[in-house]
Write an enzyme that holds these catalytic residues in place. Structure first.
Site, PDB file in Angstrom:
ATOM      1  N   THR A  96       0.853  -1.182   0.000  1.00 30.22           N
ATOM      2  CA  THR A  96       0.000   0.000   0.000  1.00 30.22           C
ATOM      3  C   THR A  96       0.895   1.240   0.000  1.00 30.22           C
ATOM      4  OG1 THR A  96      -0.207   0.200   2.417  1.00 30.22           O
ATOM      5  CG2 THR A  96      -1.768  -1.264   1.294  1.00 30.22           C
ATOM      6  N   GLY A  97       0.431   2.283  -0.656  1.00 30.35           N
ATOM      7  CA  GLY A  97       1.292   3.452  -0.808  1.00 30.35           C
ATOM      8  C   GLY A  97       2.518   3.105  -1.633  1.00 30.35           C
ATOM      9  N   GLY A  98       2.311   2.355  -2.706  1.00 31.08           N
ATOM     10  CA  GLY A  98       3.432   1.829  -3.477  1.00 31.08           C
ATOM     11  C   GLY A  98       3.784   2.617  -4.717  1.00 31.08           C
ATOM     12  N   SER A 139       5.151   5.710  -4.874  1.00 30.54           N
ATOM     13  CA  SER A 139       6.241   6.672  -4.735  1.00 30.54           C
ATOM     14  C   SER A 139       7.041   6.354  -3.478  1.00 30.54           C
ATOM     15  CB  SER A 139       5.706   8.115  -4.661  1.00 30.54           C
ATOM     16  OG  SER A 139       4.916   8.296  -3.501  1.00 30.54           O
ATOM     17  N   GLY A 140       8.171   7.011  -3.337  1.00 35.37           N
ATOM     18  CA  GLY A 140       8.941   6.943  -2.102  1.00 35.37           C
ATOM     19  C   GLY A 140       9.364   5.552  -1.695  1.00 35.37           C
ATOM     20  N   TYR A 176       0.151  12.822  14.078  1.00 35.21           N
ATOM     21  CA  TYR A 176       0.882  11.862  13.249  1.00 35.21           C
ATOM     22  C   TYR A 176       1.724  10.943  14.131  1.00 35.21           C
ATOM     23  CZ  TYR A 176       4.537  10.163  10.070  1.00 35.21           C
ATOM     24  OH  TYR A 176       5.423   9.375   9.379  1.00 35.21           O
TER      25      TYR A 176
END
Length: 252
Positions: free
Chosen positions: A12-14, A16-17, A150
């Site tokens: 997941t969140g794959g 960028s970065g 956060y």
């Protein structure tokens, strides 16, 4: 090479970065890949790098309906999961006096609620010897005044990893965390701060870091590969810090 040959991985969140760097490394090591993100254009660019056989899914990490739909696509495409890397997250300044309920709910929904329910709903797909990896943050080990929400969301993940590691080890599923320090990613560089404030913060971090630089996404990806592979078969419920020694100087 080929440490992940025959394995299926969802990141997941794959797009960028850290997520994209890990996807590239997992692919090089033989894994079949699915990645998620919120931005169609970034996902398309990531797929161009990773290859057309990469399953890319537009998905909101904190929305249960979208989590279920995303996992249904993974099931239809691959039929199983061996690696679940929960890397999607959001960060934005939340000074105490200015923080809003909407900000609080948004951060907690993506960073904590989304991780919990993705793990829950992925269980039918996860095979014995599967590895779950969660991205936390060094903010869960030190005070972070303007990013308190956060930091709290990442501290919740640290606790969750320990509890779920004990819950799932009986199913032969390992749960661990990667705890990145300052990493030079698009997400960090997009923080909603005035330019002069952003550069002052970045310079201050570099000055205080024992290694005197930000980390690279590829350096975190190598730790993710360790946790995803059989090299870490005896590692359960741990949080591996990848921060160039930053917490050594940040903690009291």
């Amino acid at each position: 090479m080929n440490k992940l040959n025959g394995k299926t991985a969802l990141i997941t969140g794959g797009s960028s970065g850290i997520g994209l760097a890990t996807a590239r490394l997992f692919k090089a090591e033989g894994a079949r890949l699915a990645i998620t993100g919120r931005d169609r254009e970034r996902l398309a660019a990531a797929r161009a790098q990773l290859g057309d056989d990469t399953l890319t899914i537009v998905s909101e990490a904190g929305c249960l309906n979208e989590i279920e739909a995303m996992l249904a696509q993974v099931d239809q495409h691959f039929g199983k999961l061996d690696i679940l890397f929960l890397n999607a997250g959001i960060a934005e300044p939340t000074p105490l006096e200015q923080a809003t309920e909407a900000q609080f709910d948004s951060i907690m929904r993506v960073n904590f609620k989304g991780v919990f329910f993705t793990i829950q709903k992925a269980l039918p797909l996860l095979k014995p010897k599967a590895s779950i990896i969660v991205t936390t943050s060094i903010t869960n080990r030190s005070g972070t005044p303007n990013f308190s929400v956060y930091a709290a969301s990442k501290a919740a993940l640290r606790s969750l990893v320990q509890s779920l590691a004990l819950t799932l080890i009986g199913r032969d599923i390992r749960v661990n965390a990667i705890n990145p320090g300052p990493i030079d990613t698009e997400g960090f560089n997009r923080l909603p701060l005035p330019s002069e404030v952003f550069h002052a913060i970045k310079s201050d971090i570099e000055d205080r870091s024992p290694i005197k630089r930000f980390g690279a996404p590829d350096e975190v990806a190598k730790v993710a590969l360790f946790l995803a592979s059989e090299d870490s078969a005896y590692v359960v419920g741990e949080e591996i810090v990848v921060d160039g020694g930053m917490t050594l100087v940040c903690l009291p």
